[in-house]
Design an enzyme around this catalytic site. Structure first.
Site, short mmCIF file in Angstrom:
data_model
loop_
_atom_site.label_atom_id
_atom_site.label_comp_id
_atom_site.label_asym_id
_atom_site.label_seq_id
_atom_site.Cartn_x
_atom_site.Cartn_y
_atom_site.Cartn_z
N GLU A 193 3.91 -1.51 6.90
CA GLU A 193 3.50 -2.71 5.98
C GLU A 193 3.20 -3.77 6.61
OE1 GLU A 193 5.38 -3.93 2.30
OE2 GLU A 193 6.05 -1.86 1.83
N GLU A 245 12.06 0.53 1.22
CA GLU A 245 12.98 -0.70 1.72
C GLU A 245 14.34 -0.70 1.10
OE1 GLU A 245 11.20 -4.57 1.29
OE2 GLU A 245 10.02 -4.20 3.27
C1 GLA Z 1 7.99 -5.55 0.76
C2 GLA Z 1 7.96 -4.43 -0.20
C3 GLA Z 1 6.42 -4.43 -0.86
C4 GLA Z 1 5.96 -5.86 -1.17
C5 GLA Z 1 5.93 -6.81 0.12
C6 GLA Z 1 5.54 -8.09 -0.23
O1 GLA Z 1 7.88 -5.20 1.96
O2 GLA Z 1 8.16 -3.16 0.28
O3 GLA Z 1 6.44 -3.45 -1.99
O4 GLA Z 1 6.78 -6.44 -2.03
O5 GLA Z 1 7.37 -6.76 0.54
O6 GLA Z 1 5.30 -8.80 0.93
#
Ligand code: GLA
Ligand code: ZN
Length: 685
Positions: free
Chosen positions: A312, A159
């Site tokens: 994710e 991210e």
């Molecule tokens: C983000 C991060 C993860 C985690 C999630 C939790 O997307 O990439 O590592 O922290 O949020 O929602």
């Protein structure tokens, strides 16, 4: 400035299954726990684990000292259990020694303060030291694992999204500007520095737009270029690692995962460097289904319709919402199928096992701290695992053949929301979603693409608030209409150029000839105020009906267009608000305000019929229908986005529900949150 090389180009490696699994942090667990997890993963049909996203400190405890043996063992164990891996370079969380020894790797915030070590994603993307160490550890990964049989994907960092204002960024920004504009004269012209007497006499007088000089966003053109610069710098930072990984094995696709808060980096630029789009899908529990669907369609549009990966999502509640609602029974599954329906080839979760401490101890996980497979969530996941096995590669890499498009542009997003006036409530994503909703509720597939995308395959193109017309866009839109396309434009369209300088003349600028109108002024309404739209008696759209509108109201004049609806209130009552104009072989509609959803629903229903666009099936409101077409033919997803039963009419053809092999035809009632995955089928017996 480094030469920009692009890594991307390789589509996702052929896989015969939907990638199913997610983020696993085995460095937090002992062997017994890992063994317990492996058993449960097998039971649930998990086939892909992403790791070790945050393990830099454990893998390089001191500069140049690498301790990968523990990871070797875990990767081998995962592979012995028949599970593939998505290997993540752990570079989003640099070790403490790195920040301590080289404080320049830490970013400087908008207030001009150098941050201290602690948080993850807390480094300067332009720090030479950061890049050197990140590249070095990426190389260790590549040397060790590039040909590991379990490896199917590289995942660089996590991210991206830090905006830094440090001296290194400032120096690079000056170089970036010189390269982009060539001369100081050109920079002064582009930034229109004669306004407020901000003329620059040297590139050294350029400062990063932070709170020390920019309290009132004095010049949005500077901000805009800074956001472009941060995107380019972040893309370079990605390439810094991606190129090393590719060098060791060009066959393995390289991706990163994009935060759901997608505004900060121009993803149309970022994803051009990646082999596939990776999207972290974290809707708020209160987001309507069309809003979530829209984000998926934005993802599909980023690489010309190529299938993407949901990297994710949460298998249950999140921990960072104000109120972290449990996902209701069936909701995890419904959200998973929504992603697959819109063009994703994966269903990956954060996280596979719930952490015991830290920021995310209350975040949902596939395996909870009980470590057992008897939980509601685990059972739902395991059911999906069975279904995904059954589905195999049915729709993998299959595309959506939409005949309608919504144009979406990050530069436009930034510029619109940087502008001071006409309203503080400018919210591009919300406006786009309002228009998107009309497509979603009528189940018309729509692509969301960059204004530079090829429009020739579309019948209907909507350009919500396309305020900024970057070079070439207006000509392509005019050509699209001349050649027979239908264009829908809105208030705040065709006003500025790529440097946010308003165009001389009248609006919507060069698009005026297509719309056959001229906007003279724009009124801004407070949220509690509204105007009304009255439709002409006998008009094809909303004949004699009244709708609400608000936010912004253009006072426009007809220059050949036909009025379809008029304002009903205020001093501009009776002036046209919505117009239609024939141009070349096509038509252009202008909506000079923000109408309510009823108006947009009626308006688009008419246009869909006019453009020959119809849904695969007719259905009650709340049913979402999406189609993907690939080597194995058509797959139609029917999702009941509501909690109540809803009806869908499959018509007279026969369809096979791939989830249970049932042959279906005619009217069907779908229980709340239920899903059908249909392929054309033969009659039973
Ligand atoms: C983000 C991060 C993860 C985690 C999630 C939790 O997307 O990439 O590592 O922290 O949020 O929602
Ligand atoms: Zn910096």
């Amino acid at each position: 400035m480094e030469k920009k090389k692009k890594t991307a180009g390789r589509p996702l490696k052929a896989a015969d299954r939907i990638w199913f699994g997610g983020d696993y942090n085995p460095d937090q667990w002992d062997d017994a726990t890992i063994d317990q997890d492996m058993k449960l993963f097998r039971e649930a049909g998990i086939n892909l684990l992403t790791l070790p996203v945050f393990s830099w400190a454990k893998l390089e405890p001191d500069e140049g000292v690498y301790t990968f043996e523990w990871l070797d063992r875990i990767i081998d164990k995962i592979w012995q259990n028949g599970i593939h891996i998505c290997l993540a370079t752990p570079t989003s969380a640099q070790p403490a020694w790195l920040s301590a020894r080289y404080p320049e790797v830490l970013p400087v915030d908008i207030a001009g303060r150098r941050r201290t070590h602690g948080m993850r994603v807390m480094y300067c993307v332009n720090s030479a030291k950061y890049r050197e160490r990140a590249r070095a550890i990426a190389e260790q990964f590549a040397m060790r694992y590039a040909h590991h049989p379990a490896l199917v994907l590289w995942h660089v960092s996590n991210e991206y999204g830090t905006t830094c204002y440090c001296p290194a960024c400032q120096a690079k920004f000056r170089v970036w500007l010189r390269e982009r504009y060539g001369s100081l004269e050109e920079l002064n012209r582009r930034w229109f520095t004669s306004f407020w007497g901000r003329t620059l006499t040297s590139f050294d007088e350029v400062f990063v737009p932070n709170e020390l000089n920019d309290d009132y966003r004095f010049n949005p053109a500077v901000q805009l270029d800074y956001m472009r610069f941060v995107t380019d710098s972040t893309a370079e930072c990605f390439e810094n690692e991606a190129q090393v990984l590719k060098r060791y094995n060009p066959e393995i696709p390289v991706i990163t995962n994009m935060s759901g808060y997608i505004k900060k980096l121009d993803q149309q630029v970022m994803t051009a460097h990646q082999d596939a789009v990776g999207f972290d899908n974290y809707p708020s529990p209160w987001d309507p289904p069309y809003f979530v669907a829209m984000k998926h369609d934005i993802m599909r549009g980023l690489k010309n319709g190529q299938s993407y990966l949901v990297t994710e999502q949460s298998p249950n509640q999140q921990n960072w919402q104000p109120y972290n609602r449990l996902k209701r029974p069936g909701e995890v599954r419904l959200l998973a199928y929504q992603g697959l329906a819109h063009g994703s080839d994966s269903c990956l979760y954060f996280q596979m096992r719930q952490s015991v401490a830290g920021q995310e101890k209350f975040h949902g996980a596939v395996i909870g701290r009980s470590g057992k497979g008897d939980t509601r969530i685990f059972r739902e996941i395991a059911q999906m695992g069975k279904e995904f096995n059954r589905l195999g590669d049915q729709f993998l890499r299959a595309e959506t053949h939409a005949k309608a498009a919504i144009l979406f542009d990050w530069n436009n997003w930034w510029a619109l929301e940087l502008a001071s006036g006409p309203s503080r409530d400018m919210d591009y994503l919300k406006t786009v979603s309002l228009y998107y909703h009309a497509f979603h509720r009528h189940n018309i597939d729509v692509d969301i693409v960059s204004p530079s995308a090829d429009l020739s395959g579309y019948f209907l193109v909507t350009i919500p608030e396309l305020y900024m017309l970057r070079p070439g866009i207006a000509d392509r839109l005019l050509q699209f209409v001349r050649e027979g396309g239908t264009l829908v434009g809105t208030v705040m369209t065709g006003i500025a150029d790529e440097n946010d300088r308003c165009l001389f003349g009248e609006y919507p600028g060069p698009l005026r000839e297509a719309f056959g109108i001229r906007v003279e002024e724009t009124d801004a309404l407070r949220p509690e105020e509204n105007n009304v739209l009255t439709c002409a008696e006998g008009a094809e759209i909303g004949s004699g009906k009244t709708y609400r509108c608000g936010f912004l109201c253009d006072l426009l004049h007809l220059e050949g267009a036909k009025p379809l609806a008029f304002y009903g209130k205020d001093f501009y009552a009776g002036m046209p608000a919505v117009t239609e104009h024939y141009y070349g072989k096509g038509k252009a509609y202008y909506i000079g305000t923000q109408p309510d959803e009823e108006f947009l629903s009626d308006f688009y229903e008419n246009l869909f019929a006019d453009c020959g666009l119809s849904p695969v099936f007719s259905a009650e409101e709340g049913i979402e229908i999406r189609e993907r077409d690939g080597e194995k033919g058509r797959t139609v997803f029917v999702l009941n986005d509501t909690e109540e039963p809803r009806r869908v009419d499959l018509g007279s053809c026969h369809w096979r529900n791939l989830l249970n092999d049932e042959i279906l035809t005619g009217a069907q009632e779908l229980p709340g949150r239920e899903v059908l995955v249909l392929a054309p089928g033969e009659k039973a017996e």
